[in-house]
Design an enzyme around this catalytic site. Structure first.
Site, PDB file in Angstrom:
ATOM      1  N   ARG A   1      -0.542  -9.118  13.379  1.00  0.00           N
ATOM      2  CA  ARG A   1      -1.112  -8.115  12.469  1.00  0.00           C
ATOM      3  C   ARG A   1      -2.035  -8.765  11.440  1.00  0.00           C
ATOM      4  NH1 ARG A   1       1.641  -3.241  11.020  1.00  0.00           N
ATOM      5  NH2 ARG A   1       2.508  -4.086   9.119  1.00  0.00           N
TER       6      ARG A   1
ATOM      7  N   ARG B   1      12.128  -8.359   3.901  1.00  0.00           N
ATOM      8  CA  ARG B   1      12.325  -6.969   4.331  1.00  0.00           C
ATOM      9  C   ARG B   1      13.152  -6.910   5.619  1.00  0.00           C
ATOM     10  NH1 ARG B   1       7.049  -3.357   4.398  1.00  0.00           N
ATOM     11  NH2 ARG B   1       6.857  -3.504   6.631  1.00  0.00           N
TER      12      ARG B   1
ATOM     13  N   ARG C   1      -9.513   0.703   9.312  1.00  0.00           N
ATOM     14  CA  ARG C   1      -9.129  -0.667   9.660  1.00  0.00           C
ATOM     15  C   ARG C   1     -10.195  -1.378  10.471  1.00  0.00           C
ATOM     16  NH1 ARG C   1      -3.177   0.346   9.317  1.00  0.00           N
ATOM     17  NH2 ARG C   1      -2.069  -1.602   9.565  1.00  0.00           N
TER      18      ARG C   1
ATOM     19  N   ARG D   1      11.965  -1.262  11.189  1.00  0.00           N
ATOM     20  CA  ARG D   1      10.730  -0.923  11.904  1.00  0.00           C
ATOM     21  C   ARG D   1      10.569  -1.891  13.060  1.00  0.00           C
ATOM     22  NH1 ARG D   1       5.756  -0.114   7.811  1.00  0.00           N
ATOM     23  NH2 ARG D   1       4.672  -0.925   9.623  1.00  0.00           N
TER      24      ARG D   1
ATOM     25  N   LYS E   1       0.827  -1.214   0.000  1.00  0.00           N
ATOM     26  CA  LYS E   1       0.000   0.000   0.000  1.00  0.00           C
ATOM     27  C   LYS E   1       0.861   1.265   0.000  1.00  0.00           C
ATOM     28  CE  LYS E   1      -2.301  -0.941   3.831  1.00  0.00           C
ATOM     29  NZ  LYS E   1      -1.763  -2.262   4.252  1.00  0.00           N
TER      30      LYS E   1
HETATM   31  P1  AMP Z   1       0.773   0.512   9.002  1.00  0.00           P
HETATM   32  O1  AMP Z   1       2.007   1.297   8.756  1.00  0.00           O
HETATM   33  O2  AMP Z   1      -0.442   1.068   8.312  1.00  0.00           O
HETATM   34  O3  AMP Z   1       0.921  -0.961   8.763  1.00  0.00           O
HETATM   35  O4  AMP Z   1       0.443   0.659  10.564  1.00  0.00           O
HETATM   36  C1  AMP Z   1       1.368   0.254  11.560  1.00  0.00           C
HETATM   37  C2  AMP Z   1       0.634   0.059  12.893  1.00  0.00           C
HETATM   38  O5  AMP Z   1       0.031   1.304  13.287  1.00  0.00           O
HETATM   39  C3  AMP Z   1      -0.515  -0.926  12.867  1.00  0.00           C
HETATM   40  O6  AMP Z   1      -0.083  -2.243  13.044  1.00  0.00           O
HETATM   41  C4  AMP Z   1      -1.367  -0.429  14.028  1.00  0.00           C
HETATM   42  O7  AMP Z   1      -0.796  -0.782  15.274  1.00  0.00           O
HETATM   43  C5  AMP Z   1      -1.232   1.068  13.887  1.00  0.00           C
HETATM   44  N1  AMP Z   1      -2.272   1.642  12.991  1.00  0.00           N
HETATM   45  C6  AMP Z   1      -2.072   2.228  11.767  1.00  0.00           C
HETATM   46  N2  AMP Z   1      -3.230   2.615  11.218  1.00  0.00           N
HETATM   47  C7  AMP Z   1      -4.195   2.269  12.107  1.00  0.00           C
HETATM   48  C8  AMP Z   1      -5.612   2.373  12.106  1.00  0.00           C
HETATM   49  N3  AMP Z   1      -6.279   2.913  11.070  1.00  0.00           N
HETATM   50  N4  AMP Z   1      -6.271   1.903  13.194  1.00  0.00           N
HETATM   51  C9  AMP Z   1      -5.635   1.365  14.256  1.00  0.00           C
HETATM   52  N5  AMP Z   1      -4.309   1.215  14.304  1.00  0.00           N
HETATM   53  C10 AMP Z   1      -3.583   1.661  13.244  1.00  0.00           C
END
Ligand code: AMP
Length: 195
Positions: free
Chosen positions: A146, A127, A88, A135, A13
């Site tokens: 996740r 990765r 989400r 990260r 994404k």
């Molecule tokens: P991402 O970079 O989008 O994969 O997000 C990394 C982490 O941030 C996720 O595993 C969640 O812990 C948190 N996070 C990001 N976006 C959301 C969201 N829309 N709702 C809840 N937690 C989020």
């Protein structure tokens, strides 16, 4: 043009969102990036959020919604935006609908990158090897959690958007350039449909 880029963790994404930004001048709205910035800022809130992210759990809806509400009202979002990693949960999707109605905006499409779990797991392993796990949520244990959270809470939103006629599913296992081409093809189709 207001889009959601949808898909499981590691589906690509962020990469595709960056290309949409470069090509169409859309604002990139990544809740993950916003949360990582809060963590990097080192506030008490950032510390709490960082612990949740490291476990692979979701940050509470109210916090996310406050971030998105503020972000979508920034001037760069006026020309259109791509939401990456949001919504989400069902509650987030419903709140987004209310927020967009309030702002007089609407979604044009939800583009879902379809990638099976096995492919995601092997991608994340690559990765981690290549970046040394830059990260702190990049590890096999967190990814497993996740993915569980994705299937339980986020994947049901596919039906939510399919019912609204907004969903376009793309095979996300193809090369980065092929996925970009498939996304552009969807955008071309939407352009035609909306005149
Ligand atoms: P991402 O970079 O989008 O994969 O997000 C990394 C982490 O941030 C996720 O595993 C969640 O812990 C948190 N996070 C990001 N976006 C959301 C969201 N829309 N709702 C809840 N937690 C989020």
């Amino acid at each position: 043009m207001n889009l959601i880029l949808f898909g499981p963790p590691g589906a690509g994404k962020g990469t595709q969102a960056a290309r949409l930004v470069a090509r169409h001048g859309l604002a990139h709205v990544s809740t993950g990036d916003m949360l990582r910035a809060a963590v990097a800022a080192g506030s008490e809130l950032g510390r709490r959020v960082g612990e949740i992210m490291d476990r692979g759990e979701l940050v509470p809806d109210e916090l996310i919604l406050a971030l998105v509400r503020e972000r979508l009202q920034q001037p760069d979002c006026a020309r259109g935006f791509v939401l990456d990693g949001f919504p989400r949960t069902r509650a987030q999707a419903e709140a987004l609908d209310r927020l967009l109605a309030e702002l007089g905006r609407a979604l044009d499409a939800v583009i879902a990158l379809d990638v099976p779990d096995e492919v995601l797991i092997s991608r994340i392993e690559t990765r981690i090897r290549e970046t040394g796990g830059a990260r702190s949520d990049d590890n096999a244990e967190t990814l497993r959690r996740r993915l569980e959270v994705y299937h339980a809470q986020t994947a049901p939103l596919l039906d939510y958007y399919r019912d609204r006629g907004l969903l376009y599913v793309i095979d996300g296992t193809r090369s980065i350039d092929e996925v970009t081409r498939a996304i552009e093809e969807v955008l071309g189709r939407i352009g035609k449909e909306t005149g």
